[in-house]
Motif scaffolding. Structure first.
Motif, mmCIF file in Angstrom:
data_model
loop_
_atom_site.group_PDB
_atom_site.id
_atom_site.type_symbol
_atom_site.label_atom_id
_atom_site.label_comp_id
_atom_site.label_asym_id
_atom_site.label_seq_id
_atom_site.Cartn_x
_atom_site.Cartn_y
_atom_site.Cartn_z
ATOM 1 N N HIS A 38 70.294 49.135 12.771
ATOM 2 C CA HIS A 38 71.724 48.826 12.638
ATOM 3 C C HIS A 38 72.242 47.938 13.769
ATOM 4 C CE1 HIS A 38 71.963 51.536 9.271
ATOM 5 N NE2 HIS A 38 71.436 52.512 9.987
ATOM 6 N N SER A 39 71.531 47.877 14.871
ATOM 7 C CA SER A 39 71.963 47.012 15.975
ATOM 8 C C SER A 39 71.852 45.532 15.620
ATOM 9 C CB SER A 39 71.124 47.301 17.225
ATOM 10 O OG SER A 39 69.745 47.127 16.951
ATOM 11 N N ALA A 116 63.037 35.608 11.401
ATOM 12 C CA ALA A 116 62.545 36.216 10.155
ATOM 13 C C ALA A 116 63.476 37.324 9.691
ATOM 14 C CB ALA A 116 61.135 36.758 10.370
ATOM 15 N N LEU A 117 63.968 38.121 10.634
ATOM 16 C CA LEU A 117 64.878 39.223 10.280
ATOM 17 C C LEU A 117 66.214 38.685 9.762
ATOM 18 C CD1 LEU A 117 62.782 41.015 11.708
ATOM 19 C CD2 LEU A 117 64.677 42.170 12.867
ATOM 20 N N ALA A 126 67.144 45.030 2.190
ATOM 21 C CA ALA A 126 66.029 44.162 2.589
ATOM 22 C C ALA A 126 65.321 44.620 3.858
ATOM 23 C CB ALA A 126 66.541 42.737 2.795
ATOM 24 N N CYS A 127 65.673 45.822 4.349
ATOM 25 C CA CYS A 127 65.032 46.316 5.575
ATOM 26 C C CYS A 127 63.835 47.218 5.280
ATOM 27 C CB CYS A 127 66.049 47.079 6.433
ATOM 28 S SG CYS A 127 67.356 46.028 7.062
ATOM 29 N N ASN A 129 60.033 48.419 4.724
ATOM 30 C CA ASN A 129 58.889 47.981 5.512
ATOM 31 C C ASN A 129 58.002 46.983 4.773
ATOM 32 O OD1 ASN A 129 57.381 49.581 3.753
ATOM 33 N ND2 ASN A 129 57.344 51.316 5.165
ATOM 34 N N PHE A 130 58.054 46.944 3.434
ATOM 35 C CA PHE A 130 57.253 45.941 2.725
ATOM 36 C C PHE A 130 57.914 44.565 2.774
ATOM 37 C CE2 PHE A 130 59.896 48.009 -0.535
ATOM 38 C CZ PHE A 130 60.512 46.923 -1.136
ATOM 39 N N ASP A 131 59.238 44.519 3.017
ATOM 40 C CA ASP A 131 59.928 43.242 3.185
ATOM 41 C C ASP A 131 59.795 42.723 4.613
ATOM 42 O OD1 ASP A 131 61.122 42.465 0.704
ATOM 43 O OD2 ASP A 131 62.465 44.180 0.875
ATOM 44 N N LEU A 132 59.932 43.649 5.566
ATOM 45 C CA LEU A 132 59.925 43.256 6.976
ATOM 46 C C LEU A 132 58.970 44.148 7.767
ATOM 47 C CD1 LEU A 132 63.760 42.688 7.508
ATOM 48 C CD2 LEU A 132 61.990 40.923 7.475
#
Length: 244
Positions: A38-39, A116-117, A126-127, A129-132
């Protein structure tokens, strides 16, 4: 008793300053407690705002203006000269980092991890783990390591955020709160001075919130009943500060 403060900027510059201050407060909270991913939302919001607009010229003009004004106040009788000199020193110290030729936050654009994030964070959900996977890896690091990363990223914006915090502190100090009544949930006022910020402090037990509008010398406050989401017809007691 719990009192909330509502603020309404009366010009676009103060509106931008308040947004930046709000994001800064979220980021500084992230430095003291582990908020996980969230940061990144306030961090990327700061990136977005500083990409759109270079606030430095406005902030530098405001710093110079306040230094001149405070220097004149030193000549007045019965003023706290120590406090005024302290503010002048803080403003002068905040001016130097802002004069760097580098654009605020430019170094974060070169960070491949953050880039990338940032591309993904605008997408719902979109957070994962398979996305990022890189985010998943970073979040598994010890909090102390991530805290150092966050501090490094936040420091990129401090040359802008520090003077904005000082300017808003000075603006808020130009007016004390006074007890006021809004008959039938409405209050209207005007000022001989050009105003930049309206502040309303109200007890939450009154179960309503203010909607504030205005420009320069005039302003109006409507109080809305939270449960019914409509203008209240009650007399509302609140505290008002009109800041120039």
């Amino acid at each position: 008793m719990t009192e909330l403060i509502y603020e309404q900027p009366l010009n676009e510059k103060i509106r931008s300053y308040l947004r930046l201050e709000y994001l800064a407060s979220q980021l500084h909270r992230s430095l003291t407690q582990d908020t996980q991913q969230h940061s990144f939302y306030p961090l990327f919001s700061l990136c977005e705002l500083t990409d759109r607009c270079d606030y430095r010229s406005d902030v530098l003009k405001d710093i110079d203006r306040y230094i001149i004004t405070l220097s004149k106040w030193l000549e007045l009788p019965h003023v706290d000269q120590q406090q005024i000199n302290e503010f002048i020193s803080r403003l002068s110290a905040a001016k130097t980092p802002l004069q760097s030729p580098d654009r605020i936050g430019i170094h974060l654009k070169k960070d491949k991890f953050l880039s990338a994030l940032r591309q993904r964070f605008g997408m719902p959900g979109a957070c994962c783990n398979f996305d990022l996977p890189q985010l998943h890896h970073w979040l598994a690091k010890p909090w102390k390591e991530r805290q150092l990363d966050l501090q490094c990223w936040v420091d990129q914006f401090q040359p802008l955020l520090t003077p904005i915090g000082l300017i808003l502190e000075l603006i808020r100090s130009t007016s004390d709160f006074t007890l006021t009544d809004a008959k039938a949930g409405f209050y209207q006022g005007n000022s001989s001075q050009t105003l930049s910020l309206i502040r309303v402090k109200i007890d939450t037990t009154q179960e309503c919130y203010p909607t504030i509008s205005g420009h320069r010398n005039r302003y109006a406050i409507h109080f809305v009943d939270f449960d019914h989401q409509r203008h209240t017809d009650k007399t509302i007691q609140f505290k008002l500060a009109t800041c120039s």
